[in-house]
Write a protein that holds these residues in place. Sequence first.
Motif, PDB file in Angstrom:
ATOM      1  N   ALA A  11      13.615   9.303  27.188  1.00  7.87           N
ATOM      2  CA  ALA A  11      13.338  10.240  26.098  1.00  7.87           C
ATOM      3  C   ALA A  11      12.112  11.086  26.418  1.00  7.87           C
ATOM      4  O   ALA A  11      12.105  12.307  26.184  1.00  7.87           O
ATOM      5  CB  ALA A  11      13.136   9.483  24.786  1.00  7.87           C
ATOM      6  N   LEU A  12      11.094  10.459  26.988  1.00  6.64           N
ATOM      7  CA  LEU A  12       9.876  11.183  27.365  1.00  6.64           C
ATOM      8  C   LEU A  12      10.178  12.220  28.459  1.00  6.64           C
ATOM      9  O   LEU A  12       9.720  13.359  28.382  1.00  6.64           O
ATOM     10  CB  LEU A  12       8.805  10.206  27.829  1.00  6.64           C
ATOM     11  CG  LEU A  12       7.433  10.791  28.105  1.00  6.64           C
ATOM     12  CD1 LEU A  12       6.845  11.407  26.838  1.00  6.64           C
ATOM     13  CD2 LEU A  12       6.502   9.703  28.630  1.00  6.64           C
ATOM     14  N   VAL A  13      10.966  11.839  29.444  1.00  3.90           N
ATOM     15  CA  VAL A  13      11.339  12.771  30.516  1.00  3.90           C
ATOM     16  C   VAL A  13      12.178  13.915  29.948  1.00  3.90           C
ATOM     17  O   VAL A  13      11.968  15.080  30.295  1.00  3.90           O
ATOM     18  CB  VAL A  13      12.099  12.033  31.642  1.00  3.90           C
ATOM     19  CG1 VAL A  13      12.771  13.011  32.591  1.00  3.90           C
ATOM     20  CG2 VAL A  13      11.163  11.115  32.402  1.00  3.90           C
ATOM     21  N   SER A  14      13.120  13.586  29.073  1.00  2.68           N
ATOM     22  CA  SER A  14      13.952  14.630  28.456  1.00  2.68           C
ATOM     23  C   SER A  14      13.097  15.600  27.650  1.00  2.68           C
ATOM     24  O   SER A  14      13.326  16.811  27.671  1.00  2.68           O
ATOM     25  CB  SER A  14      15.024  14.002  27.560  1.00  2.68           C
ATOM     26  OG  SER A  14      15.908  13.223  28.327  1.00  2.68           O
ATOM     27  N   SER A  72      14.423  11.830  37.640  1.00  2.00           N
ATOM     28  CA  SER A  72      14.590  10.942  36.481  1.00  2.00           C
ATOM     29  C   SER A  72      15.818  11.325  35.664  1.00  2.00           C
ATOM     30  O   SER A  72      16.585  10.449  35.235  1.00  2.00           O
ATOM     31  CB  SER A  72      13.343  10.986  35.596  1.00  2.00           C
ATOM     32  OG  SER A  72      12.215  10.569  36.330  1.00  2.00           O
ATOM     33  N   LEU A  73      16.011  12.628  35.453  1.00  2.00           N
ATOM     34  CA  LEU A  73      17.192  13.077  34.717  1.00  2.00           C
ATOM     35  C   LEU A  73      18.474  12.704  35.453  1.00  2.00           C
ATOM     36  O   LEU A  73      19.453  12.254  34.840  1.00  2.00           O
ATOM     37  CB  LEU A  73      17.139  14.587  34.475  1.00  2.00           C
ATOM     38  CG  LEU A  73      16.134  15.059  33.429  1.00  2.00           C
ATOM     39  CD1 LEU A  73      16.040  16.582  33.432  1.00  2.00           C
ATOM     40  CD2 LEU A  73      16.515  14.559  32.041  1.00  2.00           C
ATOM     41  N   ALA A 101      26.369  10.293  27.844  1.00  3.24           N
ATOM     42  CA  ALA A 101      26.610  10.835  29.190  1.00  3.24           C
ATOM     43  C   ALA A 101      26.773  12.349  29.128  1.00  3.24           C
ATOM     44  O   ALA A 101      26.165  13.085  29.928  1.00  3.24           O
ATOM     45  CB  ALA A 101      27.845  10.185  29.811  1.00  3.24           C
ATOM     46  N   VAL A 102      27.540  12.832  28.183  1.00  3.76           N
ATOM     47  CA  VAL A 102      27.765  14.281  28.048  1.00  3.76           C
ATOM     48  C   VAL A 102      26.452  15.002  27.740  1.00  3.76           C
ATOM     49  O   VAL A 102      26.139  16.036  28.338  1.00  3.76           O
ATOM     50  CB  VAL A 102      28.827  14.565  26.958  1.00  3.76           C
ATOM     51  CG1 VAL A 102      28.894  16.045  26.620  1.00  3.76           C
ATOM     52  CG2 VAL A 102      30.195  14.056  27.415  1.00  3.76           C
ATOM     53  N   VAL A 103      25.675  14.442  26.839  1.00  4.72           N
ATOM     54  CA  VAL A 103      24.408  15.063  26.446  1.00  4.72           C
ATOM     55  C   VAL A 103      23.426  15.092  27.620  1.00  4.72           C
ATOM     56  O   VAL A 103      22.776  16.111  27.876  1.00  4.72           O
ATOM     57  CB  VAL A 103      23.806  14.301  25.229  1.00  4.72           C
ATOM     58  CG1 VAL A 103      22.357  14.643  25.010  1.00  4.72           C
ATOM     59  CG2 VAL A 103      24.617  14.591  23.977  1.00  4.72           C
ATOM     60  N   LEU A 104      23.331  13.996  28.353  1.00  9.77           N
ATOM     61  CA  LEU A 104      22.382  13.972  29.476  1.00  9.77           C
ATOM     62  C   LEU A 104      22.862  14.837  30.638  1.00  9.77           C
ATOM     63  O   LEU A 104      22.040  15.434  31.340  1.00  9.77           O
ATOM     64  CB  LEU A 104      22.100  12.544  29.923  1.00  9.77           C
ATOM     65  CG  LEU A 104      20.730  12.342  30.536  1.00  9.77           C
ATOM     66  CD1 LEU A 104      19.611  12.881  29.653  1.00  9.77           C
ATOM     67  CD2 LEU A 104      20.467  10.894  30.846  1.00  9.77           C
ATOM     68  N   ILE A 105      24.168  14.946  30.829  1.00 10.72           N
ATOM     69  CA  ILE A 105      24.692  15.883  31.836  1.00 10.72           C
ATOM     70  C   ILE A 105      24.248  17.300  31.469  1.00 10.72           C
ATOM     71  O   ILE A 105      23.770  18.049  32.316  1.00 10.72           O
ATOM     72  CB  ILE A 105      26.232  15.805  31.938  1.00 10.72           C
ATOM     73  CG1 ILE A 105      26.651  14.517  32.639  1.00 10.72           C
ATOM     74  CG2 ILE A 105      26.792  17.018  32.675  1.00 10.72           C
ATOM     75  CD1 ILE A 105      28.147  14.227  32.555  1.00 10.72           C
ATOM     76  N   ALA A 106      24.398  17.666  30.204  1.00 14.24           N
ATOM     77  CA  ALA A 106      24.015  19.011  29.754  1.00 14.24           C
ATOM     78  C   ALA A 106      22.517  19.240  29.912  1.00 14.24           C
ATOM     79  O   ALA A 106      22.085  20.314  30.372  1.00 14.24           O
ATOM     80  CB  ALA A 106      24.437  19.221  28.300  1.00 14.24           C
ATOM     81  N   ALA A 107      21.706  18.254  29.567  1.00 15.39           N
ATOM     82  CA  ALA A 107      20.250  18.399  29.682  1.00 15.39           C
ATOM     83  C   ALA A 107      19.831  18.515  31.143  1.00 15.39           C
ATOM     84  O   ALA A 107      18.972  19.338  31.492  1.00 15.39           O
ATOM     85  CB  ALA A 107      19.543  17.217  29.016  1.00 15.39           C
ATOM     86  N   THR A 108      20.430  17.712  32.013  1.00  9.92           N
ATOM     87  CA  THR A 108      20.099  17.757  33.440  1.00  9.92           C
ATOM     88  C   THR A 108      20.525  19.091  34.041  1.00  9.92           C
ATOM     89  O   THR A 108      19.765  19.728  34.772  1.00  9.92           O
ATOM     90  CB  THR A 108      20.785  16.592  34.184  1.00  9.92           C
ATOM     91  OG1 THR A 108      20.346  15.366  33.597  1.00  9.92           O
ATOM     92  CG2 THR A 108      20.453  16.597  35.660  1.00  9.92           C
ATOM     93  N   VAL A 131      16.912  13.703  23.862  1.00 12.98           N
ATOM     94  CA  VAL A 131      15.814  12.963  23.227  1.00 12.98           C
ATOM     95  C   VAL A 131      16.333  12.235  21.985  1.00 12.98           C
ATOM     96  O   VAL A 131      16.021  11.054  21.768  1.00 12.98           O
ATOM     97  CB  VAL A 131      14.644  13.906  22.849  1.00 12.98           C
ATOM     98  CG1 VAL A 131      13.607  13.184  22.003  1.00 12.98           C
ATOM     99  CG2 VAL A 131      14.004  14.497  24.099  1.00 12.98           C
ATOM    100  N   THR A 132      17.148  12.897  21.197  1.00 16.36           N
ATOM    101  CA  THR A 132      17.708  12.298  19.989  1.00 16.36           C
ATOM    102  C   THR A 132      18.607  11.115  20.334  1.00 16.36           C
ATOM    103  O   THR A 132      18.507  10.048  19.714  1.00 16.36           O
ATOM    104  CB  THR A 132      18.488  13.347  19.174  1.00 16.36           C
ATOM    105  OG1 THR A 132      17.596  14.410  18.840  1.00 16.36           O
ATOM    106  CG2 THR A 132      19.085  12.752  17.913  1.00 16.36           C
ATOM    107  N   TRP A 133      19.494  11.295  21.319  1.00 19.43           N
ATOM    108  CA  TRP A 133      20.386  10.208  21.717  1.00 19.43           C
ATOM    109  C   TRP A 133      19.574   9.002  22.198  1.00 19.43           C
ATOM    110  O   TRP A 133      19.816   7.870  21.784  1.00 19.43           O
ATOM    111  CB  TRP A 133      21.359  10.661  22.812  1.00 19.43           C
ATOM    112  CG  TRP A 133      22.420   9.641  23.085  1.00 19.43           C
ATOM    113  CD1 TRP A 133      23.652   9.572  22.509  1.00 19.43           C
ATOM    114  CD2 TRP A 133      22.329   8.514  23.968  1.00 19.43           C
ATOM    115  NE1 TRP A 133      24.329   8.467  22.982  1.00 19.43           N
ATOM    116  CE2 TRP A 133      23.543   7.801  23.884  1.00 19.43           C
ATOM    117  CE3 TRP A 133      21.344   8.033  24.816  1.00 19.43           C
ATOM    118  CZ2 TRP A 133      23.788   6.643  24.616  1.00 19.43           C
ATOM    119  CZ3 TRP A 133      21.585   6.875  25.555  1.00 19.43           C
ATOM    120  CH2 TRP A 133      22.792   6.199  25.448  1.00 19.43           C
TER     121      TRP A 133
END
Length: 179
Positions: A62-65, A84-85, A140-147, A15-17
């Motif tokens: 950001a909303l999905v995250s 979405s993620l 990319a790293v942050v969204l990989i971790a969140a997903t 969300v921050t990214w």
Amino acid sequence: MDGMRKSGRAGYAAVTWLGTFVFSHVAAVVYPGEDPTGGGPWSYSAYVAFNVVLIAVAAAGALVSLASVRPWGAAVPRWVISTSLWIGTVLLVVRGVPGLVENAVMLTGVRRGGFMGSQDISVGEFWAGIAINAYFFVGAVVLIAATRAYMRRPTDERARQPQVAGCHAAASPDGEDSG
């Protein structure tokens, strides 16, 4: 509880990214500078339209995250959040990993302007390119971790809800909560 906390951190980092991405593109539209098109063949209107699309996509991301880590996100079908993620993750990997490779090419001196840039770029352009590519790689790293964290969560809706220490809800034989 520790797993839920870690998965929440990854979601909030995403969300921050994404929020930072939205903010930077809103600023680019509001304060475009002298030549926001970079001397390219597109018009200022195309520049604005492109940025508005990026802003909308990143705001939706950001909303999905956020939905992936907040209790209200349990009301959203799991497939909507996970799909979405995954789409966002693929997009950022496709942008972030080649950017990291380009940074290596630039930093090692193989090609100062990267794959497509001019060899005679200024020091400011050089470091701006490095920073932008690094920023997308971090995304990319942050969204990989969140997903990954979201996909590892239990699918049972009650198991997805955060538990409050000291509160235990007992289930009756017919499956209804009694507490």
